[in-house]
Structures are given as C-alpha cells and as structure tokens.
Design a protein around this motif. Structure first.
Motif, PDB file in Angstrom:
ATOM      1  N   PHE A 259     -58.617 -37.284  26.814  1.00 52.98           N
ATOM      2  CA  PHE A 259     -57.481 -36.720  27.543  1.00 52.98           C
ATOM      3  C   PHE A 259     -56.543 -35.915  26.644  1.00 52.98           C
ATOM      4  CE2 PHE A 259     -58.521 -40.828  29.620  1.00 52.98           C
ATOM      5  CZ  PHE A 259     -59.092 -40.320  30.772  1.00 52.98           C
ATOM      6  N   VAL A 260     -56.857 -35.822  25.343  1.00 48.95           N
ATOM      7  CA  VAL A 260     -56.053 -35.020  24.419  1.00 48.95           C
ATOM      8  C   VAL A 260     -56.949 -34.068  23.631  1.00 48.95           C
ATOM      9  CG1 VAL A 260     -54.473 -35.065  22.462  1.00 48.95           C
ATOM     10  CG2 VAL A 260     -54.301 -36.818  24.236  1.00 48.95           C
ATOM     11  N   LEU A 261     -58.061 -34.590  23.108  1.00 47.73           N
ATOM     12  CA  LEU A 261     -59.003 -33.804  22.329  1.00 47.73           C
ATOM     13  C   LEU A 261     -60.416 -34.027  22.866  1.00 47.73           C
ATOM     14  CD1 LEU A 261     -57.641 -34.427  18.724  1.00 47.73           C
ATOM     15  CD2 LEU A 261     -57.458 -32.318  20.048  1.00 47.73           C
ATOM     16  N   PRO A 262     -61.291 -33.050  22.676  1.00 48.56           N
ATOM     17  CA  PRO A 262     -62.649 -33.193  23.238  1.00 48.56           C
ATOM     18  C   PRO A 262     -63.504 -34.174  22.451  1.00 48.56           C
ATOM     19  CG  PRO A 262     -62.488 -31.182  21.961  1.00 48.56           C
ATOM     20  CD  PRO A 262     -61.098 -31.764  22.004  1.00 48.56           C
ATOM     21  N   GLU A 263     -64.431 -34.769  23.138  1.00 46.60           N
ATOM     22  CA  GLU A 263     -65.458 -35.578  22.487  1.00 46.60           C
ATOM     23  C   GLU A 263     -66.627 -34.641  22.182  1.00 46.60           C
ATOM     24  OE1 GLU A 263     -68.297 -39.493  23.316  1.00 46.60           O
ATOM     25  OE2 GLU A 263     -66.798 -38.876  24.794  1.00 46.60           O
ATOM     26  N   ILE A 264     -66.809 -34.317  20.911  1.00 47.99           N
ATOM     27  CA  ILE A 264     -67.770 -33.286  20.525  1.00 47.99           C
ATOM     28  C   ILE A 264     -69.180 -33.627  20.998  1.00 47.99           C
ATOM     29  CG2 ILE A 264     -68.929 -32.268  18.526  1.00 47.99           C
ATOM     30  CD1 ILE A 264     -66.350 -30.962  19.144  1.00 47.99           C
ATOM     31  N   ASN A 265     -69.519 -34.896  21.056  1.00 46.37           N
ATOM     32  CA  ASN A 265     -70.862 -35.272  21.507  1.00 46.37           C
ATOM     33  C   ASN A 265     -71.140 -34.802  22.928  1.00 46.37           C
ATOM     34  OD1 ASN A 265     -71.545 -36.623  19.088  1.00 46.37           O
ATOM     35  ND2 ASN A 265     -70.406 -38.439  19.740  1.00 46.37           N
ATOM     36  N   ARG A 266     -70.099 -34.613  23.732  1.00 44.98           N
ATOM     37  CA  ARG A 266     -70.274 -34.105  25.093  1.00 44.98           C
ATOM     38  C   ARG A 266     -70.569 -32.611  25.103  1.00 44.98           C
ATOM     39  NH1 ARG A 266     -70.843 -38.373  28.660  1.00 44.98           N
ATOM     40  NH2 ARG A 266     -69.345 -40.031  28.151  1.00 44.98           N
ATOM     41  N   PHE A 267     -70.221 -31.928  24.019  1.00 45.04           N
ATOM     42  CA  PHE A 267     -70.421 -30.481  23.932  1.00 45.04           C
ATOM     43  C   PHE A 267     -71.615 -30.122  23.049  1.00 45.04           C
ATOM     44  CE2 PHE A 267     -66.034 -31.230  24.999  1.00 45.04           C
ATOM     45  CZ  PHE A 267     -65.747 -30.256  25.938  1.00 45.04           C
ATOM     46  N   TRP A 268     -72.103 -31.072  22.272  1.00 49.05           N
ATOM     47  CA  TRP A 268     -73.251 -30.854  21.394  1.00 49.05           C
ATOM     48  C   TRP A 268     -74.513 -31.122  22.205  1.00 49.05           C
ATOM     49  CZ3 TRP A 268     -73.489 -28.963  16.476  1.00 49.05           C
ATOM     50  CH2 TRP A 268     -74.697 -29.100  15.798  1.00 49.05           C
ATOM     51  N   LEU A 269     -75.013 -30.107  22.907  1.00 50.60           N
ATOM     52  CA  LEU A 269     -76.125 -30.264  23.837  1.00 50.60           C
ATOM     53  C   LEU A 269     -77.428 -29.717  23.274  1.00 50.60           C
ATOM     54  CD1 LEU A 269     -74.279 -29.249  27.132  1.00 50.60           C
ATOM     55  CD2 LEU A 269     -74.610 -31.532  26.169  1.00 50.60           C
ATOM     56  N   VAL A 270     -77.515 -29.587  21.951  1.00 55.86           N
ATOM     57  CA  VAL A 270     -78.711 -29.016  21.352  1.00 55.86           C
ATOM     58  C   VAL A 270     -79.932 -29.910  21.581  1.00 55.86           C
ATOM     59  CG1 VAL A 270     -78.246 -30.069  19.096  1.00 55.86           C
ATOM     60  CG2 VAL A 270     -79.633 -27.994  19.238  1.00 55.86           C
ATOM     61  N   ASP A 271     -79.729 -31.223  21.682  1.00 58.31           N
ATOM     62  CA  ASP A 271     -80.866 -32.128  21.907  1.00 58.31           C
ATOM     63  C   ASP A 271     -81.499 -31.909  23.272  1.00 58.31           C
ATOM     64  OD1 ASP A 271     -80.433 -33.248  19.433  1.00 58.31           O
ATOM     65  OD2 ASP A 271     -79.160 -34.865  20.205  1.00 58.31           O
ATOM     66  N   ARG A 272     -80.739 -31.380  24.225  1.00 57.03           N
ATOM     67  CA  ARG A 272     -81.291 -31.129  25.563  1.00 57.03           C
ATOM     68  C   ARG A 272     -82.303 -29.984  25.554  1.00 57.03           C
ATOM     69  NH1 ARG A 272     -77.905 -34.616  25.312  1.00 57.03           N
ATOM     70  NH2 ARG A 272     -76.498 -35.335  26.961  1.00 57.03           N
ATOM     71  N   LEU A 273     -82.300 -29.193  24.474  1.00 55.35           N
ATOM     72  CA  LEU A 273     -83.176 -28.023  24.415  1.00 55.35           C
ATOM     73  C   LEU A 273     -84.507 -28.318  23.758  1.00 55.35           C
ATOM     74  CD1 LEU A 273     -80.508 -25.410  23.259  1.00 55.35           C
ATOM     75  CD2 LEU A 273     -81.096 -26.108  25.584  1.00 55.35           C
ATOM     76  N   ALA A 274     -84.738 -29.557  23.332  1.00 54.67           N
ATOM     77  CA  ALA A 274     -85.988 -29.906  22.657  1.00 54.67           C
ATOM     78  C   ALA A 274     -87.182 -29.686  23.581  1.00 54.67           C
ATOM     79  CB  ALA A 274     -85.934 -31.361  22.195  1.00 54.67           C
ATOM     80  N   ALA A 275     -88.280 -29.218  22.982  1.00 55.42           N
ATOM     81  CA  ALA A 275     -89.535 -28.996  23.709  1.00 55.42           C
ATOM     82  C   ALA A 275     -89.350 -28.042  24.884  1.00 55.42           C
ATOM     83  CB  ALA A 275     -90.115 -30.327  24.200  1.00 55.42           C
ATOM     84  N   GLY A 276     -88.505 -27.020  24.690  1.00 51.87           N
ATOM     85  CA  GLY A 276     -88.293 -26.023  25.736  1.00 51.87           C
ATOM     86  C   GLY A 276     -87.484 -26.524  26.910  1.00 51.87           C
ATOM     87  N   ALA A 278     -84.363 -27.399  29.476  1.00 48.05           N
ATOM     88  CA  ALA A 278     -83.287 -26.583  30.043  1.00 48.05           C
ATOM     89  C   ALA A 278     -81.984 -27.360  29.997  1.00 48.05           C
ATOM     90  CB  ALA A 278     -83.620 -26.181  31.483  1.00 48.05           C
ATOM     91  N   LEU A 279     -80.893 -26.647  29.917  1.00 53.35           N
ATOM     92  CA  LEU A 279     -79.571 -27.265  29.867  1.00 53.35           C
ATOM     93  C   LEU A 279     -79.200 -27.791  31.253  1.00 53.35           C
ATOM     94  CD1 LEU A 279     -77.091 -27.720  28.007  1.00 53.35           C
ATOM     95  CD2 LEU A 279     -76.172 -25.606  28.918  1.00 53.35           C
ATOM     96  N   PRO A 280     -78.816 -29.070  31.380  1.00 53.48           N
ATOM     97  CA  PRO A 280     -78.373 -29.586  32.684  1.00 53.48           C
ATOM     98  C   PRO A 280     -77.069 -28.908  33.102  1.00 53.48           C
ATOM     99  CG  PRO A 280     -78.883 -31.379  31.146  1.00 53.48           C
ATOM    100  CD  PRO A 280     -78.838 -30.118  30.343  1.00 53.48           C
ATOM    101  N   TRP A 281     -77.114 -28.139  34.173  1.00 55.55           N
ATOM    102  CA  TRP A 281     -75.948 -27.357  34.556  1.00 55.55           C
ATOM    103  C   TRP A 281     -74.789 -28.226  34.988  1.00 55.55           C
ATOM    104  CZ3 TRP A 281     -75.535 -22.614  33.044  1.00 55.55           C
ATOM    105  CH2 TRP A 281     -76.680 -21.860  32.818  1.00 55.55           C
ATOM    106  N   GLY A 282     -75.072 -29.369  35.585  1.00 56.87           N
ATOM    107  CA  GLY A 282     -73.985 -30.263  35.970  1.00 56.87           C
ATOM    108  C   GLY A 282     -73.227 -30.783  34.762  1.00 56.87           C
ATOM    109  N   GLU A 283     -73.965 -31.209  33.735  1.00 56.22           N
ATOM    110  CA  GLU A 283     -73.340 -31.708  32.516  1.00 56.22           C
ATOM    111  C   GLU A 283     -72.588 -30.602  31.789  1.00 56.22           C
ATOM    112  OE1 GLU A 283     -74.642 -34.133  28.429  1.00 56.22           O
ATOM    113  OE2 GLU A 283     -76.145 -33.510  29.913  1.00 56.22           O
ATOM    114  N   ALA A 284     -73.204 -29.407  31.753  1.00 60.01           N
ATOM    115  CA  ALA A 284     -72.543 -28.278  31.097  1.00 60.01           C
ATOM    116  C   ALA A 284     -71.271 -27.881  31.840  1.00 60.01           C
ATOM    117  CB  ALA A 284     -73.491 -27.095  31.019  1.00 60.01           C
ATOM    118  N   GLY A 285     -71.327 -27.881  33.173  1.00 56.75           N
ATOM    119  CA  GLY A 285     -70.145 -27.513  33.954  1.00 56.75           C
ATOM    120  C   GLY A 285     -69.000 -28.491  33.762  1.00 56.75           C
TER     121      GLY A 285
END
Length: 312
Positions: A259-276, A278-285
């Motif tokens: 509620f003050v600063l972001p949790e970087i793990n929520r924005f670090w979505l590089v693991d979702r791209l493994a093995a081709g 796709a980025l979950p649009w709901g999580e990204a939104g």
C-alpha cells in the motif's frame, strides 16, 4: 498544459544530459548484447540468460538512471534556487512536481525502449545460435553472430555518432548519445528479423515478442520508485534520498511495505515466459493498476511536501 509540457521537456533533457546517463545507457545495452556470448553451457532453454539479463538491466541500471534523475530534477532545482524562480511565476507547486516526474518517466521510457529491443534481439540471436549448433557438425557458437554484431554496432555506433555530432554540429553529447543508442536498437532489431529468416528458415517462430509486455510491467513497478525518489528529494538531500530508495528496493523483494511501495516479485514476470510461455494478462493488468495507484499516491505526497516547504 503548455507549462506542464515545458517543465516535463526540460526535465527529460536534464535527465539525458548527465554524463552518468550516457554511461548507463552504454553499459546496460552492452551487457544485454554481450551476456549470451559467455553462456558456454546450455542450462534450460536457449535465450534464458539474455532474457533475464535484459530484465535485470532494466531494474538495476534503469532505476539508477531514473531515480538519480528524479533527485536532480526535484532536489537539485530546489537547492539551486531554480525551483523558486519557476514557482515565482503562476505555476502551481503540484504541477511543477508532477511535470518534473513526468519528464523523468519519459526519459525512463526511452531507456525501456532501448532495453526491450536489445533484449528481444539478444534472445533471438541466442535461439538461432542454439538451433544452428544442433544441426551443425563440430563446435558452433551458441550465439548468432550477425545479431550480436548488429547489437554491438548499434550501441557503439550511437556513442561514436554522438561524439561526431558534438564535434562538428555542437550537439549536446550525452543527449545525442542516449537518443542515438536507444533509437538504433529497434532499427537493428527490424534488420535482424529478415536476416535470421534467410539464415535459418524456421527462426520466424523464434522472435520473442512476449518479452515486451513483461518488461512494460516491470517498468511500471520501477516508476513507483521514481515518484518515491522525487517525493523524498523535496525534503532530503541526495545522499539520504539515494540510500532510502536503495533500501526500499531491497526491502520490496523480501519484506514489501504494501500500500506504499510495490512488491517487486509481483512485477518480475520473467519466469512466466519460460518455454515460450505467454504473460497472464489478468496478473499483468493487476500489477499495472497497482503501480498506477502507487505512483498517484507518491505524486500527491510529493506535491503536498513541496507545498509546505519554504523555498530558498
């Protein structure tokens, strides 16, 4: 709006005009292009090292570049008296603060464009190199040489071209270097696509465009720290501001202050791209929406702090 754009434009140019900015652009882009060269052993999918190096470059080099620019744009102008001269005119303090942060974010967006194009090209080159190594006889490098050459040429060529412009046209070296290095990356990426298709017919399916949305999500999280640094710079000197921002980034990985600063793990979505993948649009939104709310919070906080400060 005209005053807002003028202040934002000046903040963007000031952010790019610092020698540190040109160095960070050069080091970040060179690191992204050169990291796959030292990938002597294949662990996991091809391009993983290049992809994660791009995300790390945005988070580390990009945050250093942008937060330092935010501190200079707010704290530096308050200390030098430039802010008092600007606010002596009919410019609201909230508008001044938000415009300066917007200008810094615009320069950070240029950094994002450069890193995104470089990361896509480096990942593409790694994938082609691995595919060629699988079908070739004998030892073959796991990096596509034309892609590597184009990336390095765009980076060093932009730096050299900026020096020539400064020598013969008197253009500002650091601004020209940042602009040329950043804009050259998408250009060579467009050149690499047809070259890769000619060299290895099936590589048309390997262009990793899914990297770009994930990098945009990470950049949105970084924008919160930019606004946070600007708000702190209203009251604090550069050294404690930099220390607090660095501490906040580290804490956000292990013990985030929600509620003050972001949790970087929520924005670090590089693991979702493994093995081709796709980025979950709901999580990204949800991550982007959270970043927008936090940026708005720190813009309001910074405006209120500036409103109550006596300027020299």
């Amino acid at each position: 709006m005209r005053r807002f754009l003028a202040l934002a434009r000046s903040a963007t140019l000031e952010a790019l005009a610092e020698p540190l900015s040109a160095i960070l652009f050069l080091v970040a882009l060179a690191t992204v292009h050169l990291a796959p060269v030292f990938h002597y052993h294949q662990f996991g999918e091809p391009g993983r090292l290049a992809r994660e190096c791009g995300f790390s470059a945005l988070l580390v080099f990009g945050l250093v570049f942008a937060t330092a620019a935010a501190v200079r744009a707010i704290g530096g102008e308050i200390a030098s008296g430039t802010a008092a001269a600007a606010l002596a005119r009919p410019v609201p303090r909230g508008l001044f603060f938000c415009a300066k942060i917007a200008g810094v974010v615009a320069s950070f967006a240029l950094f994002l464009v450069a890193i995104a194009a470089a990361t896509v090209l480096a990942t593409y080159s790694s994938a082609i190199g691995a595919a060629l190594a699988d079908v070739a006889e004998g030892p073959v490098s796991r990096i596509w040489t034309p892609g590597l050459a184009l990336g390095i040429l765009a980076t060093l060529g932009g730096f050299v071209a900026a020096a020539l412009l400064n020598r013969f046209v008197r253009a500002r070296f650091c601004v020209s270097a940042c602009l040329l290095m950043a804009l050259a990356q998408p250009l060579v990426l467009c050149l690499a696509l047809p070259l890769g298709q000619e060299g290895f017919a099936s590589t048309a399916l390997l262009m990793p465009w899914n990297i770009i949305p994930a990098l945009v999500v990470l950049a949105c999280g970084c924008c919160v720290f930019i606004a946070f640094a600007g708000a702190l710079a209203v009251r604090l000197k550069p050294a404690p501001t930099a220390a607090l921002v660095a501490g906040a980034v580290l804490i956000s990985f292990v013990w985030p202050i929600r509620f003050v600063l972001p949790e970087i793990n929520r924005f670090w979505l590089v693991d979702r791209l493994a093995a081709g993948g796709a980025l979950p649009w709901g999580e990204a939104g949800m991550a982007v929406a959270a970043a927008v709310c936090l940026v708005a919070f720190w813009l309001i906080a910074g405006s209120l702090l500036l409103q109550r400060r006596e300027l020299p």
